[in-house]
Design a protein around this motif. Structure first.
Motif, PDB file in Angstrom:
ATOM      1  N   GLN A 195       2.903   9.887  -0.917  1.00  0.00           N
ATOM      2  CA  GLN A 195       2.998   9.288   0.409  1.00  0.00           C
ATOM      3  C   GLN A 195       2.407   7.884   0.417  1.00  0.00           C
ATOM      4  O   GLN A 195       2.952   6.969   1.041  1.00  0.00           O
ATOM      5  CB  GLN A 195       2.284  10.168   1.445  1.00  0.00           C
ATOM      6  CG  GLN A 195       2.442   9.685   2.882  1.00  0.00           C
ATOM      7  CD  GLN A 195       3.882   9.723   3.361  1.00  0.00           C
ATOM      8  OE1 GLN A 195       4.754  10.249   2.679  1.00  0.00           O
ATOM      9  NE2 GLN A 195       4.130   9.135   4.518  1.00  0.00           N
ATOM     10  N   ALA A 196       1.287   7.678  -0.288  1.00  0.00           N
ATOM     11  CA  ALA A 196       0.696   6.342  -0.356  1.00  0.00           C
ATOM     12  C   ALA A 196       1.630   5.381  -1.079  1.00  0.00           C
ATOM     13  O   ALA A 196       1.773   4.218  -0.685  1.00  0.00           O
ATOM     14  CB  ALA A 196      -0.653   6.401  -1.053  1.00  0.00           C
ATOM     15  N   ARG A 227       4.896   5.603  -1.236  1.00  0.00           N
ATOM     16  CA  ARG A 227       6.035   5.336  -0.347  1.00  0.00           C
ATOM     17  C   ARG A 227       5.645   4.365   0.760  1.00  0.00           C
ATOM     18  O   ARG A 227       6.424   3.477   1.118  1.00  0.00           O
ATOM     19  CB  ARG A 227       6.553   6.649   0.228  1.00  0.00           C
ATOM     20  CG  ARG A 227       7.672   6.474   1.245  1.00  0.00           C
ATOM     21  CD  ARG A 227       8.290   7.808   1.608  1.00  0.00           C
ATOM     22  NE  ARG A 227       9.389   8.143   0.707  1.00  0.00           N
ATOM     23  CZ  ARG A 227       9.935   9.359   0.618  1.00  0.00           C
ATOM     24  NH1 ARG A 227       9.442  10.358   1.328  1.00  0.00           N
ATOM     25  NH2 ARG A 227      10.948   9.573  -0.201  1.00  0.00           N
ATOM     26  N   ARG A 228       4.447   4.497   1.304  1.00  0.00           N
ATOM     27  CA  ARG A 228       4.020   3.555   2.348  1.00  0.00           C
ATOM     28  C   ARG A 228       3.980   2.130   1.820  1.00  0.00           C
ATOM     29  O   ARG A 228       4.264   1.179   2.539  1.00  0.00           O
ATOM     30  CB  ARG A 228       2.639   3.940   2.873  1.00  0.00           C
ATOM     31  CG  ARG A 228       2.631   5.096   3.854  1.00  0.00           C
ATOM     32  CD  ARG A 228       1.320   5.142   4.636  1.00  0.00           C
ATOM     33  NE  ARG A 228       0.169   5.260   3.766  1.00  0.00           N
ATOM     34  CZ  ARG A 228      -0.372   6.427   3.397  1.00  0.00           C
ATOM     35  NH1 ARG A 228       0.167   7.559   3.828  1.00  0.00           N
ATOM     36  NH2 ARG A 228      -1.420   6.462   2.608  1.00  0.00           N
ATOM     37  N   THR A 229       3.613   1.988   0.536  1.00  0.00           N
ATOM     38  CA  THR A 229       3.524   0.654  -0.049  1.00  0.00           C
ATOM     39  C   THR A 229       4.894   0.037  -0.265  1.00  0.00           C
ATOM     40  O   THR A 229       5.104  -1.140   0.035  1.00  0.00           O
ATOM     41  CB  THR A 229       2.776   0.721  -1.396  1.00  0.00           C
ATOM     42  OG1 THR A 229       1.459   1.222  -1.182  1.00  0.00           O
ATOM     43  CG2 THR A 229       2.683  -0.660  -2.035  1.00  0.00           C
ATOM     44  N   PRO A 248       7.850   1.105   3.629  1.00  0.00           N
ATOM     45  CA  PRO A 248       7.023   1.336   4.816  1.00  0.00           C
ATOM     46  C   PRO A 248       7.778   1.883   6.013  1.00  0.00           C
ATOM     47  O   PRO A 248       7.183   2.448   6.923  1.00  0.00           O
ATOM     48  CB  PRO A 248       6.447  -0.058   5.118  1.00  0.00           C
ATOM     49  CG  PRO A 248       7.401  -1.010   4.466  1.00  0.00           C
ATOM     50  CD  PRO A 248       7.893  -0.304   3.248  1.00  0.00           C
ATOM     51  N   THR A 249       9.107   1.747   6.041  1.00  0.00           N
ATOM     52  CA  THR A 249       9.866   2.242   7.192  1.00  0.00           C
ATOM     53  C   THR A 249      10.326   3.669   6.995  1.00  0.00           C
ATOM     54  O   THR A 249      10.944   4.251   7.875  1.00  0.00           O
ATOM     55  CB  THR A 249      11.096   1.371   7.447  1.00  0.00           C
ATOM     56  OG1 THR A 249      11.918   1.349   6.270  1.00  0.00           O
ATOM     57  CG2 THR A 249      10.674  -0.061   7.781  1.00  0.00           C
ATOM     58  N   ARG A 274      10.471   7.653   6.816  1.00  0.00           N
ATOM     59  CA  ARG A 274       9.881   8.708   7.622  1.00  0.00           C
ATOM     60  C   ARG A 274       9.712   9.955   6.777  1.00  0.00           C
ATOM     61  O   ARG A 274      10.367  10.156   5.775  1.00  0.00           O
ATOM     62  CB  ARG A 274      10.770   9.002   8.831  1.00  0.00           C
ATOM     63  CG  ARG A 274      10.840   7.870   9.837  1.00  0.00           C
ATOM     64  CD  ARG A 274      11.829   8.169  10.931  1.00  0.00           C
ATOM     65  NE  ARG A 274      13.195   8.220  10.402  1.00  0.00           N
ATOM     66  CZ  ARG A 274      14.261   8.505  11.147  1.00  0.00           C
ATOM     67  NH1 ARG A 274      14.107   8.768  12.433  1.00  0.00           N
ATOM     68  NH2 ARG A 274      15.464   8.522  10.609  1.00  0.00           N
TER      69      ARG A 274
END
Length: 327
Positions: free
Chosen positions: A311-312, A314-316, A319-320, A322
Motif C-alpha cells: 500500500q505504501a 502504491r501511494r508513492t 496516488p490516485t 483506490r
C-alpha cells in the motif's frame, strides 16, 4: 550555535545546494533561537557555475571549511576526474585537508564521490544516488556502498542518496542533534514528511524483462516468466531445460549470477511492483498474479526487497489508486 559550511563546486545542483540552509536553517530552540548557522562557500570565493543556466555568487571561500562544525558537499554535474578517476583537484584536496579533526562531514548524492576521493569513506558504509552506486563501488573498492537506503549515518560522516534524500538526511541530522520534536517542527515548516518509509530501493526501476530467446537457460526463463502466478519448482525448470537439476542450477547461475529461486523471487517482486503501479487491483489479487499466493506473503517479500508495504508503494507511485491492502 552549530556552524555549517556548504561547499559549492562548479556544476553544483541548485536544489541540493539549498537543502542544508532550508532544513537546518529552519530548526529552532525552545525560545525560537536558531540552532544552526549555514554559510556557503566556493573554493576561491568566486561565483560558481550551476548545473542550471545561471551562476551562483557566494560570500565565502574555502577557508570557511576550517572554521565550521559541519561541512556539507552537495552534488555537482561537473565532477570530472573525481568521478572518472577518483582523484581530487589540488585546490579541493587542500581545502578538505584544512578541515579540523572532528568536524562532521556530510555528502548529498554525488557529493559522496568527493568524500570518497578524499579518503574519508575508506572502510565505511556509505550511499549515493542509485544510478551512481555501481560506478562508485568499482572506483572506491574500500567503501561499502549501500544503494538501497536514503542515507547512511556513520557517526562523523554521513551520506545520502539523490535529490530529495538530502532532505531526509538533513532532517535526520536535526533529529540526531536536537530530538524528534524539533525535527518534526522543521518538517512541518518545510511541508515535507518528517520520515519516509523504506529506502531508495523502491525508486530503482526494475521492469519485468521481455522473454529471452537465446542462451542456455533463456528459453526456460521465458517459460517461467509466463508462469509467475503458478508454483514453479526447480525440478520443473530443469525438466523444461531437459537437463539435470544440478546442471541446470550451475548453468543458470553462470548466466544470471544468481540461483533459480532468487531469480524467480526477484521477478515476482518486479511483477508485483508493476501491477501496483499500473492497476487498481486489491493487494490480494496482485499477490496472486505475481505468484505470492496471499497478500501477507507479498507484504513480507516486498518489504524485504524494497523496505515498504504494497500500500505504501502504491501511494508513492499511483496516488490516485483506490483500494487498501485488505481490499
Amino acid at each position: 550555535m552549530h556552524s555549517v559550511g556548504v561547499l559549492a563546486l562548479d556544476g553544483v545542483v541548485p536544489f541540493e545546494l539549498g537543502i542544508p540552509g532550508r532544513i537546518l536553517g529552519a530548526a529552532r530552540g525552545p525560545a525560537g533561537e536558531r540552532l544552526y548557522s549555514v554559510a556557503t562557500c566556493s573554493l576561491d570565493g568566486r561565483p560558481v557555475r550551476a548545473e542550471a543556466d545561471y551562476d551562483l555568487a557566494v560570500r565565502h571561500d574555502a577557508s570557511l571549511l576550517a572554521e565550521v562544525d559541519t561541512v556539507v558537499v552537495p552534488p555537482s554535474h561537473a565532477l570530472g576526474r573525481i568521478r572518472e578517476e577518483g582523484r581530487l583537484p589540488d585546490a579541493l584536496r587542500d581545502a578538505l585537508a584544512a578541515v579540523r579533526p572532528g568536524t562532521r562531514m556530510v555528502a548529498i548524492c554525488s557529493g559522496s564521490y568527493v568524500l570518497a576521493a578524499a579518503g574519508l569513506l575508506d572502510r565505511r558504509r556509505a550511499t549515493t544516488h542509485w544510478r551512481d552506486a555501481e560506478r562508485m563501488q568499482r572506483l572506491f573498492t574500500s567503501v561499502r556502498i549501500d544503494p538501497n537506503v536514503l542515507f547512511v549515518d556513520d557517526g562523523d560522516v554521513l551520506t545520502s542518496a539523490g535529490v530529495a534524500a538530502g532532505v531526509d538526511l538533513c532532517l535526520h541530522i536535526v533529529r540526531r542533534d536536537h530530538g524528534s520534536e524539533v525535527a518534526n517542527d522543521v518538517a512541518r515548516a518545510c511541508v515535507v514528511p518528517p520520515w519516509r518509509d523504506g529506502g531508495q530501493a523502491q525508486y530503482i526501476p526494475r521492469p519485468v524483462p521481455a522473454p529471452a530467446t537465446t542462451g542456455g537457460t533463456a528459453a526456460t526463463r521465458a517459460w517461467a516468466l509466463e508462469r509467475l502466478d503458478e508454483p514453479v519448482t526447480l525440478a520443473e525448470l530443469a525438466a523444461h531445460a531437459q537437463v539435470s537439476v544440478r546442471t541446470f542450477t550451475r548453468r543458470f547461475r553462470d548466466e544470471t549470477g544468481t540461483s533459480p529461486g532468487r531469480w524467480l523471487l526477484r521477478q515476482r517482486v518486479d511483477r508485483a511492483r508493476q501491477l501496483l503501479e499500473s492497476t487498481d487491483w486489491p493487494v490480494d489479487l496482485v499477490a496472486h498474479r505475481a505468484g505470492f499466493g496471499t497478500g501477507t506473503s507479498l507484504r513480507q517479500h516486498l518489504h524485504a526487497a524494497i523496505g515498504v508495504s504494497p500500500q505504501a508503494y502504491r501511494r508513492t507511485f499511483r496516488p490516485t489508486a483506490r483500494g487498501g491492502e485488505g481490499a
